[in-house]
Design a protein around this motif. Sequence first.
Motif, PDB file in Angstrom:
ATOM      1  N   UNK A 149       0.822  -1.212   0.000  1.00  0.00           N
ATOM      2  CA  UNK A 149       0.000   0.000   0.000  1.00  0.00           C
ATOM      3  C   UNK A 149       0.854   1.259   0.000  1.00  0.00           C
ATOM      4  N   UNK A 150       2.065   1.183   0.548  1.00  0.00           N
ATOM      5  CA  UNK A 150       2.949   2.354   0.555  1.00  0.00           C
ATOM      6  C   UNK A 150       3.236   2.825  -0.863  1.00  0.00           C
ATOM      7  N   UNK A 151       3.413   1.881  -1.782  1.00  0.00           N
ATOM      8  CA  UNK A 151       3.684   2.215  -3.185  1.00  0.00           C
ATOM      9  C   UNK A 151       2.465   2.881  -3.815  1.00  0.00           C
ATOM     10  N   UNK A 152       1.308   2.291  -3.581  1.00  0.00           N
ATOM     11  CA  UNK A 152       0.080   2.863  -4.161  1.00  0.00           C
ATOM     12  C   UNK A 152      -0.169   4.274  -3.650  1.00  0.00           C
ATOM     13  N   UNK A 153       0.080   4.455  -2.349  1.00  0.00           N
ATOM     14  CA  UNK A 153      -0.162   5.782  -1.765  1.00  0.00           C
ATOM     15  C   UNK A 153       0.779   6.824  -2.363  1.00  0.00           C
ATOM     16  N   UNK A 154       2.045   6.468  -2.532  1.00  0.00           N
ATOM     17  CA  UNK A 154       3.000   7.402  -3.130  1.00  0.00           C
ATOM     18  C   UNK A 154       2.585   7.766  -4.548  1.00  0.00           C
ATOM     19  N   UNK A 155       2.113   6.792  -5.279  1.00  0.00           N
ATOM     20  CA  UNK A 155       1.673   7.046  -6.658  1.00  0.00           C
ATOM     21  C   UNK A 155       0.474   7.983  -6.674  1.00  0.00           C
ATOM     22  N   UNK A 156      -0.477   7.767  -5.749  1.00  0.00           N
ATOM     23  CA  UNK A 156      -1.673   8.636  -5.694  1.00  0.00           C
ATOM     24  C   UNK A 156      -1.309  10.051  -5.254  1.00  0.00           C
ATOM     25  N   UNK A 157      -0.312  10.154  -4.354  1.00  0.00           N
ATOM     26  CA  UNK A 157       0.113  11.497  -3.919  1.00  0.00           C
ATOM     27  C   UNK A 157       0.707  12.262  -5.098  1.00  0.00           C
ATOM     28  N   UNK A 158       1.498  11.544  -5.931  1.00  0.00           N
ATOM     29  CA  UNK A 158       2.049  12.208  -7.121  1.00  0.00           C
ATOM     30  C   UNK A 158       0.924  12.676  -8.037  1.00  0.00           C
ATOM     31  N   UNK A 159      -0.122  11.868  -8.147  1.00  0.00           N
ATOM     32  CA  UNK A 159      -1.255  12.261  -8.987  1.00  0.00           C
ATOM     33  C   UNK A 159      -1.989  13.480  -8.459  1.00  0.00           C
ATOM     34  N   UNK A 160      -1.866  13.736  -7.153  1.00  0.00           N
ATOM     35  CA  UNK A 160      -2.575  14.875  -6.540  1.00  0.00           C
ATOM     36  C   UNK A 160      -1.789  16.168  -6.649  1.00  0.00           C
ATOM     37  N   UNK A 161      -0.595  16.146  -7.277  1.00  0.00           N
ATOM     38  CA  UNK A 161       0.215  17.367  -7.350  1.00  0.00           C
ATOM     39  C   UNK A 161      -0.360  18.396  -8.314  1.00  0.00           C
ATOM     40  N   UNK A 162      -1.106  17.958  -9.294  1.00  0.00           N
ATOM     41  CA  UNK A 162      -1.665  18.908 -10.276  1.00  0.00           C
ATOM     42  C   UNK A 162      -2.580  19.905  -9.570  1.00  0.00           C
ATOM     43  N   UNK A 163      -2.228  21.169  -9.739  1.00  0.00           N
ATOM     44  CA  UNK A 163      -3.013  22.240  -9.138  1.00  0.00           C
ATOM     45  C   UNK A 163      -2.670  22.518  -7.702  1.00  0.00           C
ATOM     46  N   UNK A 164      -1.791  21.737  -7.093  1.00  0.00           N
ATOM     47  CA  UNK A 164      -1.464  21.970  -5.691  1.00  0.00           C
ATOM     48  C   UNK A 164       0.007  22.367  -5.514  1.00  0.00           C
ATOM     49  N   UNK A 165       0.914  21.626  -6.135  1.00  0.00           N
ATOM     50  CA  UNK A 165       2.333  21.901  -5.971  1.00  0.00           C
ATOM     51  C   UNK A 165       3.148  20.848  -6.708  1.00  0.00           C
ATOM     52  N   UNK A 166       4.353  21.209  -7.013  1.00  0.00           N
ATOM     53  CA  UNK A 166       5.194  20.266  -7.772  1.00  0.00           C
ATOM     54  C   UNK A 166       5.583  19.063  -6.923  1.00  0.00           C
ATOM     55  N   UNK A 167       5.806  19.251  -5.604  1.00  0.00           N
ATOM     56  CA  UNK A 167       6.210  18.165  -4.706  1.00  0.00           C
ATOM     57  C   UNK A 167       5.230  18.105  -3.546  1.00  0.00           C
ATOM     58  N   UNK A 168       4.662  16.907  -3.320  1.00  0.00           N
ATOM     59  CA  UNK A 168       3.775  16.686  -2.183  1.00  0.00           C
ATOM     60  C   UNK A 168       4.252  15.452  -1.419  1.00  0.00           C
ATOM     61  N   UNK A 169       4.126  15.531  -0.100  1.00  0.00           N
ATOM     62  CA  UNK A 169       4.550  14.412   0.734  1.00  0.00           C
ATOM     63  C   UNK A 169       3.455  14.078   1.724  1.00  0.00           C
ATOM     64  N   UNK A 170       3.505  12.871   2.264  1.00  0.00           N
ATOM     65  CA  UNK A 170       2.530  12.437   3.269  1.00  0.00           C
ATOM     66  C   UNK A 170       2.955  12.930   4.645  1.00  0.00           C
TER      67      UNK A 170
END
Length: 623
Positions: free
Chosen positions: A565-586
């Motif tokens: 699940x850690x991999x899936x979550x990282x992938x989804x966080x990258x998908x959430x960068x559009x419109x928010x910021x170039x780098x996002x972290x949990x």
Amino acid sequence: MSEATKASFSITKTARRHTPFMLAVIVWLAALAAAHWDTANRLDNLYLDWNLRSLATRLPPDPDIVMIDIDEPTLEAMVPDYGRYPWSRAVFGQLLEGLAHQQPAAIVFDILFIDPQKEHVADDLYFIRTAATLPNVYFPMVRLSAPPQAERGNGYPLKQLSNATAGPIADPEARAALLLPLPGLTQTGRLGTINVIADADGVIRRYPIYLDAYGWRIPSLPARVARDLGYPVPDSANLMLTWHGPTRSYRTVSFHDVFTDLERKQRQRPADEFRGKIVIVGTTASGLHDLKLTPLGANYPGTEVLATMFDNLKNGERLQQAPDWTMPAIAGFVLLMLAGAFAIGLSPLPLGIGLLALSAGFAVSGWAALIFGRSVVPVVSPLLFGWLYFVPAAVRAYWHERRNRQRVTQLFSRFLDPRVVKGLVEKGETDAALSGQKREITVLFSDIQGFTSLSERKSAPEIVDLLNRYFSLQVDVIFRHEGTLDKYIGDAIMAFWGAPTDQPDHACRALACAREMEQALKRFKLDIGADGEQFDIGIGLHSGEAVVGFIGSPERRQDYTVIGDTVNTASRIEGATRGRGRILVSAAVRAACDQYTFIDHGAVKLKGKEEPVHLFEPKWESS
């Protein structure tokens, strides 16, 4: 994987695990054969002789054993009055009469009086009469090597030999080829053999207590004298000799000096010089060829060998020799220990050092056993077979380790910086050891944004070239931060930290890498000019537990990757960068990297996740 392939891998793995033990069995069988064919004793003899010399330096000879020596000065000094050797037997009769007055414990001749001297018959009779009247004078005889047929026809009847003892299976009509003294001396019954036992290498280390001839026991000369003097005599066929001092350590007086003094009316030598002593009359003159090969030297006087046997019997000295099975048993122990060490994958270098230490320990133990315990234990041959096993096993282990290093280097060079790969290889890590682990890691996903529209304006070769330039740039960044490149997913990059090497600060390493990737992106956009206007990336990071290992087909291709699940979550966080910021972290990354400043983006509902995920954007001090 097919069942046949699985079976093949299983057989190969089993064979590798059992090879050290199979080799050990082969070498142990060789040790067993060496023990059977006496080769093992030859291997141990040099070490044994060194120890015997060391023991001899600690043991002074018995002062009650004295040799009257027919040395070279004696041969020269006797010529004017008695001619050249052999002299008339009257010389020895006079010697006996003179010595008898001093009451020695025994007078033992180490000279064969075989043939009568026809020109000195009266002298022979005088010598025989003198010897017969003295109860403590002893003479040697020799058993000759002859085939049984010759002995039956021409040998001496053993039942007529007064000091031969019949055993339970003795042949009453047996004869033996014996070199006996003159008949009158033989009839005294005070005689024994002076045959010596040479080992396979020609060195005398033992002396017979008796010789067996068709069930009859013929005593050796020292054993015959020892029984008369009341010394305990072992029931064994021979005795391993305990040597005393260096060569010519026993008190020795020149035959000429003693003989001429006995003829004087006013004697100059002590009147009790030989009282209570065992007096051996023999020769050390090199021209008379009574020199033996012993552990103490190549030219050891035969008379002194006889003196050594007397010393051993008189003082109850016994060297206990380990049974024949000891050598293969010790060799088996050493081989089993080495085989087990190789089987569990220990490196040849520490094993070699350990075997050297074991060899030194065995050598000291063998020395101590002889010096302090009077026990002869085989040391050299078991260790030699240990080294005989170690060398090919070490070569095999070296090549196996070398193959593993090459395999690890080849496998991980696709995923890791060469410096990290080198560290793994130096630590002896293998792909099997690093696969199938649960690890706490940080996963980074980086995806190119706006690439679809860019690719529509370029040809396929141009797109591939652009991606390759970009990926090369960013992979260098990942490797600089000691990250593991997992895979390329279209125009996305996946990397992680925390495996295969332990990185307690894996989250901060990943975040620092993301920052440099952002800076590298800016340089890349400048390099590609107008094409860089729509070229951007999003980076997502998440820390958590994941399964790490090689996944894929063993016959085709395997990748070192992470799942969970850690991999899936990282992938989804990258998908959430559009419109928010170039780098996002949990939140997990933010908590691990509290030295950084973050912008809180609140809880975000990510695709495929039931619960919202709290996201943060790192804020750099200078962009």
